[in-house]
Design a protein around this motif. Structure first.
Motif, mmCIF file in Angstrom:
data_model
loop_
_atom_site.group_PDB
_atom_site.id
_atom_site.type_symbol
_atom_site.label_atom_id
_atom_site.label_comp_id
_atom_site.label_asym_id
_atom_site.label_seq_id
_atom_site.Cartn_x
_atom_site.Cartn_y
_atom_site.Cartn_z
ATOM 1 N N ILE A 1 0.632 -1.295 -0.187
ATOM 2 C CA ILE A 1 -0.100 -0.043 -0.117
ATOM 3 C C ILE A 1 0.844 1.408 0.031
ATOM 4 C CG2 ILE A 1 -1.675 1.251 1.516
ATOM 5 C CD1 ILE A 1 -2.828 -1.275 2.166
ATOM 6 N N ALA A 2 1.851 1.174 0.547
ATOM 7 C CA ALA A 2 2.862 2.332 0.801
ATOM 8 C C ALA A 2 3.395 2.474 -0.765
ATOM 9 C CB ALA A 2 4.087 2.057 1.769
ATOM 10 N N GLY A 3 3.672 1.678 -1.503
ATOM 11 C CA GLY A 3 4.014 1.662 -2.884
ATOM 12 C C GLY A 3 2.921 2.312 -3.893
ATOM 13 N N TYR A 4 1.507 1.981 -3.369
ATOM 14 C CA TYR A 4 0.720 2.553 -4.151
ATOM 15 C C TYR A 4 0.574 4.044 -3.995
ATOM 16 C CZ TYR A 4 -1.154 -2.125 -5.315
ATOM 17 O OH TYR A 4 -1.247 -3.461 -5.824
ATOM 18 N N MET A 5 0.760 4.516 -2.632
ATOM 19 C CA MET A 5 0.833 5.857 -2.326
ATOM 20 C C MET A 5 1.816 6.781 -2.654
ATOM 21 S SD MET A 5 -0.622 5.508 1.812
ATOM 22 C CE MET A 5 -0.610 6.987 2.199
ATOM 23 N N ALA A 6 2.821 6.037 -2.947
ATOM 24 C CA ALA A 6 4.156 6.587 -3.170
ATOM 25 C C ALA A 6 3.935 7.818 -4.564
ATOM 26 C CB ALA A 6 5.592 5.828 -3.561
ATOM 27 N N PRO A 7 3.499 7.427 -5.548
ATOM 28 C CA PRO A 7 3.250 8.384 -6.626
ATOM 29 C C PRO A 7 2.601 9.735 -6.485
ATOM 30 C CG PRO A 7 2.819 6.199 -7.407
ATOM 31 C CD PRO A 7 2.968 6.128 -5.929
ATOM 32 N N ILE A 8 1.721 9.662 -5.293
ATOM 33 C CA ILE A 8 1.044 10.812 -5.042
ATOM 34 C C ILE A 8 1.567 11.904 -4.388
ATOM 35 C CG2 ILE A 8 -1.252 11.712 -3.835
ATOM 36 C CD1 ILE A 8 -1.673 9.557 -6.081
ATOM 37 N N THR A 9 2.704 11.482 -3.577
ATOM 38 C CA THR A 9 3.197 12.386 -2.713
ATOM 39 C C THR A 9 4.010 13.786 -3.434
ATOM 40 O OG1 THR A 9 4.151 10.553 -1.508
ATOM 41 C CG2 THR A 9 5.058 12.636 -0.918
ATOM 42 N N ALA A 10 4.806 13.473 -4.492
ATOM 43 C CA ALA A 10 5.405 14.700 -5.139
ATOM 44 C C ALA A 10 4.614 15.441 -5.886
ATOM 45 C CB ALA A 10 6.626 14.155 -6.169
ATOM 46 N N PRO A 11 3.493 14.987 -6.697
ATOM 47 C CA PRO A 11 2.505 15.811 -7.317
ATOM 48 C C PRO A 11 1.790 16.489 -6.356
ATOM 49 C CG PRO A 11 2.624 13.608 -8.327
ATOM 50 C CD PRO A 11 3.358 13.462 -7.095
ATOM 51 N N LEU A 12 1.292 15.914 -5.042
ATOM 52 C CA LEU A 12 0.676 16.636 -4.161
ATOM 53 C C LEU A 12 1.212 17.898 -3.416
ATOM 54 C CD1 LEU A 12 -1.811 16.946 -2.119
ATOM 55 C CD2 LEU A 12 -0.873 15.174 -0.760
ATOM 56 N N GLU A 13 2.748 17.664 -3.257
ATOM 57 C CA GLU A 13 3.367 18.783 -2.724
ATOM 58 C C GLU A 13 3.498 19.968 -3.717
ATOM 59 O OE1 GLU A 13 8.104 19.371 -1.141
ATOM 60 O OE2 GLU A 13 7.252 17.500 -1.672
#
Length: 341
Positions: A312-324
Motif C-alpha cells: 500500500i505504501a508503494g501505491y501511495m508513493a506516486p501521489i506524494t510529489a505531485p501533491l506537494e
C-alpha cells in the motif's frame, strides 16, 4: 486486505465530478483560504501515512512465537502444566493490527479529501477572478491578470494529481481481485477507520515477574487429583506502542472536504467510527487446539500486515510529489492575493 479501497474506486470519480460542477460561491476568498490551509496539511499528512505504511515491513520479528504465539506453558510446583497468556501479544502485538487498519482508513479518507479539496480550489479561484474583473478597479484587474497566468499551470497540476489518484484507486481496487499481490487477512471481520498510526520505531516491552494468572491447564485434559490447582506463576510484562497523532489532523481535513462537497459525508462516515477487527474465538476448544490454531493465525496476520502495508505504501508513493507541487502552486496564489489585498 484492501477491501476498504473499493469505496474509493467506485466513488472518487463521482465526488470529483460533483466538485467540478459546483458553482463558485458568492464570496469565494474564504473558501479558497480554507482549501489552501487543508491542502497544506494534506501535503504533510500524506507522506507521513506513506512512511507509516512502509514501516510495517519491519514486522517480521512480531510474527514470531514470542510476540504472536499462544503464550508460554509453565509447570507448577506439583508438576502440572499451565497455559499462560502471551503478554507480548496482549500488550503490544495485537495493537499492531489496529494500527495497520488505522493507516489504511487514514489513507482512504485522505484520498477522498485530497480529491475533493484539490478540485474545489480552482472552482473557487474562478469565482474570485470573476469578482475581480467585475469590480471595475484597475488594481484588482491587474491582480486578475496575474492570477490568470497562474491558473493554467494550476489546472495542469490538479489534472495530473487527479489522474494519479484515479490510477491509485484502480490499483488498490484491483488488489482484491484474483491477481492481487496482497495477502488476505486471516481474520473473519475487520474494518478500517480513521485513527492514529503506530510508531514502530519506539515500541517498548519490559519483562515483569512470574506472578501472572494462567489461562488454564495446558492440554485437553485437566488433572483430576484433588490437590491439583492453578498457580499464578506465569510470566508477566508491560509494553507500549506510541502513536503518531494523525487522527485529529485527518478528521479536520475530511471535515473541510465535506464542506466543499456535502455528499462526501455519507462516504466517510463509516471511517469516522474507527478501526475494528475480530480474532477467531477459540477459547473453550481445548488449549492444544487453541495453541495449534490461534498461534499460526496470529503469525499469518502479522506477516500479512507487513506485506500488505508495504504494498500500500508503494501505491501511495506516486501521489506524494505531485501533491506537494500542487500545494506549492496553491500557496503561491494565496500569497499573491495577500500581497495585493
Amino acid at each position: 486486505m484492501p477491501k476498504y479501497w473499493t469505496r474509493f474506486s467506485v466513488l472518487v470519480a463521482a465526488v470529483a465530478a460533483a466538485c467540478l460542477s459546483t458553482l463558485a460561491l458568492a464570496d469565494p476568498l474564504p473558501a479558497m483560504q480554507a482549501d489552501a490551509s487543508a491542502l497544506r496539511a494534506m501535503a504533510a499528512t500524506w507522506p507521513q501515512l506513506q512512511s507509516a505504511a512502509q514501516s510495517y515491513g519491519q514486522l517480521a520479528p512480531y510474527a514470531e512465537v514470542t510476540w504472536a504465539g499462544p503464550g508460554p506453558v509453565v509447570t507448577n510446583p506439583m508438576g502440572f502444566r499451565e497455559q499462560c497468556h502471551n503478554t507480548h501479544w496482549d500488550q503490544v502485538t495485537q495493537y499492531l493490527v489496529t494500527g495497520a487498519l488505522n493507516i489504511a482508513g487514514d489513507g482512504e479518507a485522505e484520498a477522498y479529501a485530497i480529491q475533493t479539496v484539490a478540485t474545489d480550489f480552482p472552482e473557487q479561484l474562478s469565482g474570485y477572478l470573476l469578482q475581480l474583473v467585475q469590480s471595475g478597479n484597475s488594481q484588482e484587474e491587474a491582480l486578475a491578470n496575474q492570477l490568470v497566468a497562474r491558473k493554467g499551470p494550476l489546472l495542469a497540476s490538479v489534472n495530473e494529481l487527479t489522474a494519479l489518484l484515479n490510477t491509485t484507486s484502480t490499483q488498490l481496487g484491483n488488489a482484491i481481485g484474483p491477481n492481487t499481490r496482497l495477502q488476505p487477512l486471516p481474520i473473519p471481520h475487520w474494518e478500517a477507520g480513521i485513527g492514529d498510526a503506530p510508531n514502530l520505531s519506539d515500541v517498548r516491552y519490559v519483562v515483569g515477574p512470574n506472578d501472572g494468572a494462567p489461562i488454564g491447564w495446558f492440554g485437553n485434559i485437566s488433572p483430576d487429583l484433588g490437590f491439583a490447582r492453578l498457580v499464578d506463576i506465569c510470566p508477566t510484562g508491560s509494553g507500549i506502542l506510541p502513536g503518531i497523532p494523525l487522527k485529529a489532523q485527518v478528521m479536520q481535513e475530511v471535515q473541510q472536504a465535506v464542506i466543499d462537497e456535502p455528499d462526501l459525508a455519507q462516504v466517510v462516515q463509516p471511517l469516522e467510527n474507527g478501526s475494528t477487527w475480530t480474532a477467531p474465538n477459540l477459547y473453550g476448544q481445548g488449549f492444544e487446539r487453541y495453541a495449534n490454531i490461534i498461534h499460526p493465525v496470529r503469525e499469518q496476520l502479522i506477516s500479512a500486515l507487513a506485506s500488505d502495508e508495504t504494498g500500500i505504501a508503494g501505491y501511495m508513493a506516486p501521489i506524494t510529489a505531485p501533491l506537494e507541487q500542487y500545494d506549492q502552486k496553491v500557496q503561491q496564489i494565496m500569497q499573491l492575493i495577500q500581497a495585493n489585498g
